[in-house]
Enzyme design. Structure first.
Site, PDB file in Angstrom:
ATOM      1  NE  ARG A  34      -8.524 -21.461  -0.419  1.00  0.00           N
ATOM      2  CZ  ARG A  34      -7.304 -20.866  -0.794  1.00  0.00           C
ATOM      3  NH1 ARG A  34      -6.302 -20.894   0.307  1.00  0.00           N
ATOM      4  NH2 ARG A  34      -6.733 -20.745  -1.721  1.00  0.00           N
ATOM      5  CD  GLU A  40     -10.174 -15.730  -0.175  1.00  0.00           C
ATOM      6  OE1 GLU A  40      -9.020 -16.125  -0.814  1.00  0.00           O
ATOM      7  OE2 GLU A  40     -11.016 -16.690  -0.292  1.00  0.00           O
ATOM      8  CD  GLU A  46     -14.934 -18.325  -6.791  1.00  0.00           C
ATOM      9  OE1 GLU A  46     -14.875 -18.113  -5.483  1.00  0.00           O
ATOM     10  OE2 GLU A  46     -13.968 -19.081  -7.409  1.00  0.00           O
TER      11      GLU A  46
HETATM   12 MO1  MOS Z   1     -13.530 -15.919  -3.167  1.00  0.00          MO
HETATM   13  S1  MOS Z   1     -14.376 -16.574  -1.396  1.00  0.00           S
HETATM   14  O1  MOS Z   1     -12.304 -17.081  -3.607  1.00  0.00           O
HETATM   15  O2  MOS Z   1     -14.630 -15.598  -4.395  1.00  0.00           O
END
Ligand code: MOS
Length: 758
Positions: free
Chosen positions: A304, A707, A226
């Site tokens: 989060r 997730e 990411e």
């Molecule tokens: Mo994900 S852990 O939001 O790339």
């Protein structure tokens, strides 16, 4: 075989960065990195490396033409260390050579002198010394301080969770190819093409339109690409820019393991207060997040954690404090769940300890405190379309939890060396990026003159099946066969200013954008057909299975004829559309708002058998009722659920990130880092799709899946712990994940005589 990629994967035909055919004259880059955890760079001697034949250049921070800054949230990270190194594995520069072998050989010959400085690896120590990435964040609702007086039971303790290596099959890498006019095209294995484009432009001091980023697919990511795919892509771009040659940079496994961040380890304190009936009145927690040397995504991940601190439970009085600590480890980063699992684990530990004190089963407390419609989350969002209780009661009925518990008790009464343990794990996971502006995606749909369809979106395919889901969404919207639709690469020249494919939201955001774009074209097609057939009321027209229907009667116009006709009328067969999640907001001053479009719910039951002589265990089964909404593709969703469960179990059981006292990664290869294999995976995973779940925010009522299922893995920890307790009811066990077999064994027998088996 529903996922479009599966057939290519099985045949070995899918292309990853390392499979792309590179242009003639491509050069290869190898990274050299810090060998100490903290210190000043006194001298870098490249003479010997430079003298090796085939070495084309050695680049360090001094060679960066633009602003040397890669930090995504906080500008605290340079591409290459400048005068100070802050972790072992921190890139200092790259060698570019005619072959990867030469580049690697030369990189080894670079001599760096350091003046070591004190290093910190423990987040609590960092906190004490004032080394923080951001100031502490506090979320609260009600008043915990007043609530403690009303509690019959109060339990306090400390909880540890470990790191986790992403272990994407495809390591980090990129190929950068110079184009005419100073433009650079980058093929990157990234979840975030725009981040690569933005940082490359900044580092090279060019406009973003001089950088094109193209992503075909990733061999896994799990959050590890990411933010942390950017560095390698930008290094390749820098080398290509400097040398005007194509440059390929692919990390080998050990370099990747050493240089990249992992899931954040957390050390947390909690205090929980309940009534004697098992109602949770108050919960307070402080999370010390081990951020590593730079911010990376740590502040967002910490958010989060705080959002998910109360998991699936309604708690009237809550206070949570998140502390992001700066340590001399690689910057820890996004990992499936994005801090949520770390948060949930703490309240589950608190409930477990409270249940021990009360002499009841933890599931009684869990069941008693589940969220209901009309409750609110402690960050202010109203609980709506809540399936927490429905998932639980469905699991209770379908799997007969009572009977399963009875079987465990019976087994434990009859067996000494082997003990079984069972645990229930409800989940509730918020869907949306917690940073509101990121909740947007765009799609570009073309219909070609032969009736075939090309779709570009911001979504990155990383094995999760997002391309197949978008294909299904477009196929349903246009009512054309999936075979006529191609999902194109993710490319910054076709979809600009994209958010990362992350936060489980890839299919929601991009699927919705693709649906809007398809509907735009559909509207034009219908209008064009009405003109052609001289029909006044266009609401009587509909495309079904590649044919135009009028008042439910098939007309002479097939899809192909309609396309041809519309093209000849000079009407656009392309559309670009943006989807922005409606009605979400968050006030960062008060830490209240409606950050999530919706929540995903579920209940999992985990059963384990522990060999109390050896400390080894098998996960007998995981049975879940999960809220998929109306699944777009049950095969893909089931795969995501199973994979998430196995990965969650891995995090809390066998996977252990270990560093030496000097901050050197010891679990630095697949021989020293144990990831869940077929033996560690549950013997059985049974997934029931929750019935009648509605979700107007997902394409065709579907729900995000990436997730949430990982967090069922938390049940495995407490199932193992319950089995340990069955063997040693006299012992108080610490909560310190992962619960590896070694740790189980030590905990069962530490400071006591080994009992003799009867
Ligand atoms: Mo994900 S852990 O939001 O790339």
């Amino acid at each position: 075989m529903r996922n479009i990629d599966i057939e290519k994967h099985v045949r070995g035909e899918s292309q990853f960065i390392d499979d792309l055919i590179v242009p003639e004259g491509t050069l290869y880059a190898s990274v050299f990195d810090s060998t100490i955890a903290h210190g000043k760079i006194i001298n870098i001697n490249i003479d010997e490396a430079n003298s090796i034949s085939g070495v084309r250049a050695i680049l360090t921070s001094a060679d960066i033409p633009g602003i040397d800054q890669v930090g995504g949230i906080i500008p605290d990270e340079t591409l290459f260390a400048e005068d100070e190194v802050q972790f072992i594995g921190e890139p200092i520069g790259i060698v570019i050579a005619d072959s990867i072998e030469i580049a690697k050989k030369a990189a080894k010959k670079i001599k760096i002198d350091y003046e070591p400085l004190p290093a910190i690896f423990d987040p609590r120590e960092a906190f004490e010394k004032g080394k923080l990435i951001i100031p502490p964040k506090i979320f609260f609702s009600g008043n915990v301080d007043e609530a403690w007086n009303k509690c019959d039971i109060i339990v306090e303790g400390q909880v540890e969770t470990g790191g986790q290596e992403h272990l994407y099959l495809e390591t980090q890498g990129a190929i950068a190819i110079p184009q005419e006019g100073g433009k650079i095209k980058i093929f990157s294995s990234t979840q975030s093409p725009t981040a690569v484009q933005r940082v490359a432009a900044r580092i090279l001091d060019v406009d973003m339109n001089n950088i094109e980023v193209d992503v075909l697919r990733l061999g896994g990511a799990f959050g590890g690409k990411e933010d942390q795919a950017t560095h390698w892509a930008v290094m390749a771009a820098l080398a290509a820019f400097k040398l005007n040659k194509p440059v390929k940079l692919v990390l080998n496994r050990m370099d990747d393991l050493r240089m990249t961040g992992k899931r954040h380890p957390y050390s947390s304190d909690y205090k929980i207060g309940l009534t004697s009936e098992g109602k949770i009145l108050a919960f307070e927690a402080t999370y010390f997040q081990n951020g590593g040397a730079f911010a990376d995504l740590s502040p967002a991940i910490l958010d989060r954690t705080l959002f998910h601190a109360t998991n699936s439970y309604f708690v009237p009085n809550v206070k949570t404090t998140g502390i992001s600590c700066k340590t001399n480890l690689p910057p820890n980063t996004a990992f499936r769940g994005f801090g949520g699992p770390q948060g949930k684990f703490v309240i589950e530990a608190a409930i477990h300890k409270a249940s021990e004190k009360m002499g009841i089963d933890a599931s009684e407390i869990q069941r008693n405190n589940l969220l209901k419609n009309g409750d609110s989350f402690y960050y202010g969002q109203q609980v709506e379309n809540c399936y927490a209780e429905k998932c639980w009661t469905d699991a209770e009925e379908k799997y007969n939890i009572k009977k399963l518990k009875q079987e465990v008790e019976d087994f434990n009464r009859k067996n000494y060396q082997f003990k079984k343990g069972i645990a229930v794990m409800p989940i509730c996971f918020g869907i949306s990026f917690t940073n509101t502006f990121l909740n947007q995606a765009s799609a570009l749909v073309h219909i070609y003159t032969d009736g075939s369809v090309g779709v570009s979106t911001a979504a990155v395919e990383m094995g999760q099946g997002v391309n197949e889901k978008i294909k299904i969404a477009v196929s349903k919207t246009l009512s054309v066969s999936k075979d006529r639709i191609r999902i194109e690469t993710t490319n910054t020249t076709r979809t600009a200013n994209t958010s990362a494919t992350a936060a489980s939201s890839g299919a929601d955001l991009n699927g919705n954008a693709a649906i809007i774009a398809s509907k735009n074209i559909l509207e034009r097609l219908i209008k064009s057909a009405a003109e052609e057939l001289k029909i006044i009321d266009i609401s009587d027209l509909e495309i079904k299975d590649e044919f135009l229907y009028h008042k439910n009667k098939k007309t002479k116009l097939s899809w192909n004829e309609l396309i041809r006709l519309t093209f000849q009328k000079r009407i656009s067969l392309s559309s670009n559309a943006l989807y922005a999640t409606p009605n979400i907001y968050f006030d960062k001053e008060t830490n209240k708002g409606r950050p999530f479009a919706y929540h995903v719910y579920g209940t999992g039951i985990t059963n384990v058998t522990l060999d109390c002589l050896r400390g080894t265990y098998t996960i007998d089964f995981v049975k879940v009722v999960h809220d998929f909404g109306k699944s777009l593709d049950p095969v893909i969703d089931l795969g995501q659920a199973e994979g998430g469960i196995a990965q969650g179990i891995g995090w809390l059981s066998v996977e252990e990130v270990v560093h030496s006292n000097e901050g050197k990664l010891l679990s630095n290869s697949l021989s020293t880092y144990k990831l869940p294999d077929i033996y560690a995976a549950p013997k059985e995973i049974e997934v029931t799709f929750l019935e009648d779940s509605e979700n107007r925010f997902g394409p065709f009522n579907s729900k995000a899946i990436g997730e949430p299922p990982l967090m069922y893995g938390i049940g495995a920890y407490f199932a193992i712990l319950n089995a340990m307790k069955a063997f040693r009811p006299d012992k108080e066990f610490e909560i310190n994940a992962p619960l590896t077999p070694e740790k189980v064994l030590m905990n069962l027998y530490r400071k006591v005589e080994v009992p003799v088996t009867s």
